[in-house]
Design an enzyme around this catalytic site. Structure first.
Site, PDB file in Angstrom:
ATOM      1  N   HIS A  24       0.889  -1.415  -0.090  1.00 60.12           N
ATOM      2  CA  HIS A  24       0.168  -0.086   0.073  1.00 60.12           C
ATOM      3  C   HIS A  24       0.843   1.204   0.000  1.00 60.12           C
ATOM      4  O   HIS A  24       0.467   2.330  -0.149  1.00 60.12           O
ATOM      5  CB  HIS A  24      -0.840   0.008   1.183  1.00 60.12           C
ATOM      6  CG  HIS A  24      -2.060  -1.015   1.123  1.00 60.12           C
ATOM      7  ND1 HIS A  24      -3.472  -0.639   0.633  1.00 60.12           N
ATOM      8  CD2 HIS A  24      -2.276  -2.276   1.505  1.00 60.12           C
ATOM      9  CE1 HIS A  24      -4.118  -1.570   0.673  1.00 60.12           C
ATOM     10  NE2 HIS A  24      -3.353  -2.715   1.180  1.00 60.12           N
ATOM     11  N   ASP A  31       3.721   9.281  -0.979  1.00 58.49           N
ATOM     12  CA  ASP A  31       2.831   8.348  -0.528  1.00 58.49           C
ATOM     13  C   ASP A  31       2.491   7.348  -1.715  1.00 58.49           C
ATOM     14  O   ASP A  31       2.519   7.613  -2.713  1.00 58.49           O
ATOM     15  CB  ASP A  31       1.453   9.131  -0.367  1.00 58.49           C
ATOM     16  CG  ASP A  31       0.765   8.991   0.977  1.00 58.49           C
ATOM     17  OD1 ASP A  31       0.918   7.885   1.344  1.00 58.49           O
ATOM     18  OD2 ASP A  31       0.016   9.833   1.297  1.00 58.49           O
TER      19      ASP A  31
END
Length: 464
Positions: free
Chosen positions: A156, A363
């Site tokens: 993720h 991110d």
């Protein structure tokens, strides 16, 4: 049909499904997890020692199996290698990486303990979907215990190129562990390509297209960006905007525009840079004095990690400095809170905001950016200011993309957003909305599970 077994570091209790405390993974999977699914992982509790058997709870037809962590295992596995070595490394923060060999050994030991606890619950035809950086060696551990079924892994957070991964002493062992899976998924094609490059260099494997050829078979690599349930979030936002909670905030703004940021308090999110960017906005564009307020929500996390303690102190200082420099008796420019805010309330806050400020230094994806877009009123939408180093930037190209290391660029983007015409705001939002409504949480789950259900072929033997 094969049963789906989900393995993640944290397992949401049935009552928290979709709640703020459940985390982004639980929110993304909530519409996909169905009756018969087994969800296994850490309970979130720290005890004297790691037990050998999981606790079982059933809810909505789903079996939740959780195991506690002993205090020493927690320190080495979670605080140590996972969050002091892997997390900074995979966010390109080598200066913050701390490596100790005993932490890595603890990381392997916990993965082995988790596998030992799960293996008695498995059926031969189960499909296992493992999530995130805490559990990279999990396939190795299951293979060593005789499981031969399909195992997939999804990362993720970002992945890194070989030049960065090379800083981690056990890079080779981790790459061989990643290549013990049948399918490895990433948020973006950039992360996928970095994985293939690292598989060549550190695993010593051949790469054919987007497959890694190992001693035991082929590992398929896929880019599968995670999404949200956009229609549902949009409905929640519209309802929440009419609640007393949002009315109280609106009244306190007294007609001023709201800029909002919301995330965990984490050094990867670029919070000091963002605070400085807001300060530069007020210093360089004084026409916005008393016309805008920034609400920063940064829920505390990993408070036993030294770097997070230092970050919180720095943000407290910066917030005080900004308000001391620019506040007037009837205007506090920066509202900074570290409490957790329920997702339904966040949806309402996003709905009324003129600017969504999402500027992480790095991110994997960033679902807050997508939630902000989904929450907006198409007739009078706000503007998304987004870091180009967030995975979401590959999809949300109509946002105002910025380099989060440059506070002046953040300030200029906020100024542009505040002065943007309604027509341009509507055009940008329409394009962003199409992207967010197309790449959904359900699509993310379906793409990965379809890949995992493909032709069998286990990875290599466990890494030594």
């Amino acid at each position: 049909m094969a049963r789906l077994v989900i393995v993640s570091n944290r397992v949401p209790p049935p009552r928290a499904k979709g709640a703020a405390s459940a985390g982004g993974l639980a929110v993304a999977l909530q519409s996909f997890v169905s009756s018969g699914t087994l969800w296994f992982g850490w309970s979130g509790r720290v005890t004297e020692r790691t037990p050998g058997k999981p606790k079982i709870v059933n809810g909505g037809g789903v079996t939740y199996a959780t195991i506690d962590l002993g205090a020493e295992d927690y320190d080495r596995f979670y605080v140590g290698f996972a969050n002091s070595s892997l997390w900074p490394l995979l966010h390109f923060r080598l200066g913050l990486m701390r490596y100790r060999r005993e932490d890595f050994e603890g990381y392997l030991a916990v993965n082995a303990a988790f596998a030992e606890a799960l293996i008695p619950m498995l059926r031969p035809d189960d499909m296992i979907w493992v999530h995130d950086y805490h559990l990279i060696p999990f396939a190795d551990a299951l293979r060593a215990r005789g499981f031969t079924g399909r195992i997939g892994f999804f990362l993720h957070i970002p992945f890194v190129p070989p030049s960065v991964l090379d800083a981690l002493p056990p890079a080779r062992a981790l790459m061989r562990s990643l290549c013990a899976y049948d399918v490895v998924g990433f948020q973006t094609r950039t992360h996928l390509q970095d994985f293939l490059d690292c598989a060549r260099r550190f695993g010593g494997f051949a790469v054919e297209g987007e497959e890694v050829v190992t001693e035991g078979g082929r590992v398929r690599a896929i880019a599968d960006p995670i999404g949200i349930d956009a229609p549902s979030f949009a409905r929640v936002a519209a309802r929440s905007a009419g609640t007393d909670y949002i009315r109280r905030l609106t009244e306190s703004l007294t007609g001023r525009a709201l800029a909002i940021s919301a995330e965990r308090l984490d050094y990867s999110k670029g919070l000091p840079n963002r605070f400085e960017g807001f300060a530069r906005l007020l210093a360089r564009f004084p026409q916005h004095h008393r016309t805008v307020s920034l609400l920063q929500i940064a829920a505390r996390s990993r408070e036993d990690v030294v770097e997070y303690q230092a970050l919180r102190r720095e943000l407290d200082r910066l917030a005080g400095d900004i308000n001391g420099r620019f506040s007037q008796f009837d205007w506090v420019p920066l509202r900074y809170m570290t409490q957790t805010v329920a997702r339904t309330k966040l949806a309402g806050l996003f709905r009324i905001a003129r600017i969504g400020l999402v500027t992480p230094l790095r991110d994997g994806m960033n679902l807050v950016a997508k939630e902000f877009v989904a929450a907006q009123d198409p007739a009078d939408p706000g503007v998304l200011v987004l870091s180009r180093f967030a995975g979401a930037a590959e999809e949300l190209t109509e946002a105002l993309l910025v380099n989060p290391y440059d506070p002046d660029e953040i300030a200029e983007a906020m100024n542009t957003a505040l002065e943007m015409s309604l027509e341009e705001r509507q055009e940008r939002h329409a394009a962003l909305r199409r992207a967010v409504f197309e790449v959904t949480a359900a699509r993310y789950c379906n793409v990965f599970v379809e890949a995992l259900a493909g032709e069998a072929g286990a990875g290599p033997p466990p890494a030594n």
